[in-house]
Enzyme design. Structure first.
Site, short mmCIF file in Angstrom:
data_model
loop_
_atom_site.label_atom_id
_atom_site.label_comp_id
_atom_site.label_asym_id
_atom_site.label_seq_id
_atom_site.Cartn_x
_atom_site.Cartn_y
_atom_site.Cartn_z
N SER A 18 -45.93 -42.14 20.45
CA SER A 18 -46.56 -40.82 20.50
C SER A 18 -45.79 -39.89 21.43
O SER A 18 -44.61 -39.63 21.22
CB SER A 18 -48.03 -40.97 20.92
OG SER A 18 -48.74 -39.78 20.70
N GLU A 36 -43.77 -40.55 12.36
CA GLU A 36 -45.20 -40.81 12.21
C GLU A 36 -45.93 -39.66 12.88
O GLU A 36 -45.35 -38.89 13.65
CB GLU A 36 -45.59 -42.15 12.86
CG GLU A 36 -45.36 -42.24 14.37
CD GLU A 36 -46.49 -41.67 15.22
OE1 GLU A 36 -47.66 -41.71 14.78
OE2 GLU A 36 -46.20 -41.19 16.33
N HIS A 72 -50.07 -44.28 14.99
CA HIS A 72 -51.42 -44.19 15.57
C HIS A 72 -52.40 -44.94 14.67
O HIS A 72 -53.27 -44.35 14.01
CB HIS A 72 -51.84 -42.73 15.70
CG HIS A 72 -51.09 -41.97 16.74
ND1 HIS A 72 -49.80 -41.51 16.55
CD2 HIS A 72 -51.45 -41.58 17.99
CE1 HIS A 72 -49.40 -40.86 17.63
NE2 HIS A 72 -50.37 -40.89 18.52
#
Length: 302
Positions: free
Chosen positions: A109, A203, A273
């Protein structure tokens, strides 16, 4: 690429928070499980700092990472969580310290900032689960098993099930990328990734669907998509839409933009995630294989 030393039982994993704040209660399951796996866990004094959303001031967060980099007992730094703040942290860390004290940096992230920095410095890092994601009941899942295996040098490949949008083929290159929104925010900065000949991984989470198109169009317009050897797409989870719908899923949007590029593309990789969020070695040379039976990233030097 510099490959940091792999871990062995009894080695020390340090926890650090380069971005959003975290509590002792939130990391307790991770500490217990990592100790159960045979590692020592160092919880830095500043881990629980608070500066509104952030885990202490920029200087405090950077200072703890500097200290951990210099600590010869620490073999890996596992970032406790993402959120936002890593870009503010790295500018206070002398970059030469990462090469002088190579050790595994782990997270995903917002930690994409660190992965990009490591890529620029020629040092491998691990895109993997973080303490905030460890199950509260202390059980081990595939994300954790994958992380431990990768830290100990036992990772050989990451595989995904077949997907109807896949473009079959094979490619070899250095694995790079991470969270699409963070990559987009780094465009034009010194931390911008140069993806020529590389396997790009992306992502994302909690974005408006049209934002996915905007960010992918940036990669296209900047010429980056024409330079990559292959594309791996992980989770695109909890996407949002407007009152007037965008009309396409995140995967469909990416698929439409990737038309015309004669490279293999793999969708649905179990990374991001989500669970599972399998560990991947960023900066490793990998072979991307996309066939009727699925897709895989096979490490050739990790």
């Amino acid at each position: 690429m510099i490959i940091p030393p792999y871990l062995k039982p009894g080695d020390t994993i340090a926890l650090a928070a380069p971005a959003r704040k975290i509590s002792a209660e939130e990391i307790a399951p991770a500490v217990a499980l990592l100790e159960l796996k045979g590692f020592k866990v160092l919880v830095h004094d500043s881990l629980f700092g608070v500066d509104n959303q952030l885990s202490g001031s920029d200087e405090e967060r950077a200072g703890s990472i500097i200290e951990l980099l210099k600590n010869e007992d620490v073999k890996a730094i596992l970032f406790a969580r993402g959120g936002y703040g890593s870009i503010r942290t790295v500018e206070h860390i002398p970059q030469e310290l990462f090469a002088e004290h190579p050790k595994w940096l782990v997270g995903y992230s917002d930690v994409t900032v660190f992965h990009n920095l490591m890529s620029k410095l020629g040092i491998q890092s691990i895109h993997g689960t973080m303490p905030i994601n460890f199950p509260k009941d202390g059980t081990e899942n595939s994300s954790i098993s994958s992380l431990v295996d990768t830290l100990m040098g036992r990772g050989t490949k990451v595989s995904a099930a077949p997907h109807h949008l896949n473009i079959k083929g094979e490619a070899k290159g250095i694995l790079t990328g991470g969270n699409l929104s963070v990559l987009y925010s780094l465009a034009g900065t010194p931390l911008d990734t140069i993806p020529e000949g590389r396997i790009l991984f992306i992502e994302d989470l909690d974005e408006y669907l049209y934002h996915i198109d905007r960010m992918m169009m940036n990669l296209k317009a900047s010429g980056k998509l024409s330079k990559i050897a292959g594309l791996v797409v992980g989770g695109m989870n909890d996407m949002r839409d407007n009152a007037i719908p965008w009309g396409h899923s995140a995967y469909d949007t990416i698929c439409d933009i990737m038309k015309g590029y004669d490279i293999p593309v793999a969708y649905g990789f179990p990374v991001g995630h989500q669970e599972p969020n399998l560990a991947m070695v960023m900066g490793a040379t990998v072979e991307l294989q996309v066939t009727d039976s699925g897709a895989s990233l096979v490490y050739t030097n990790a």
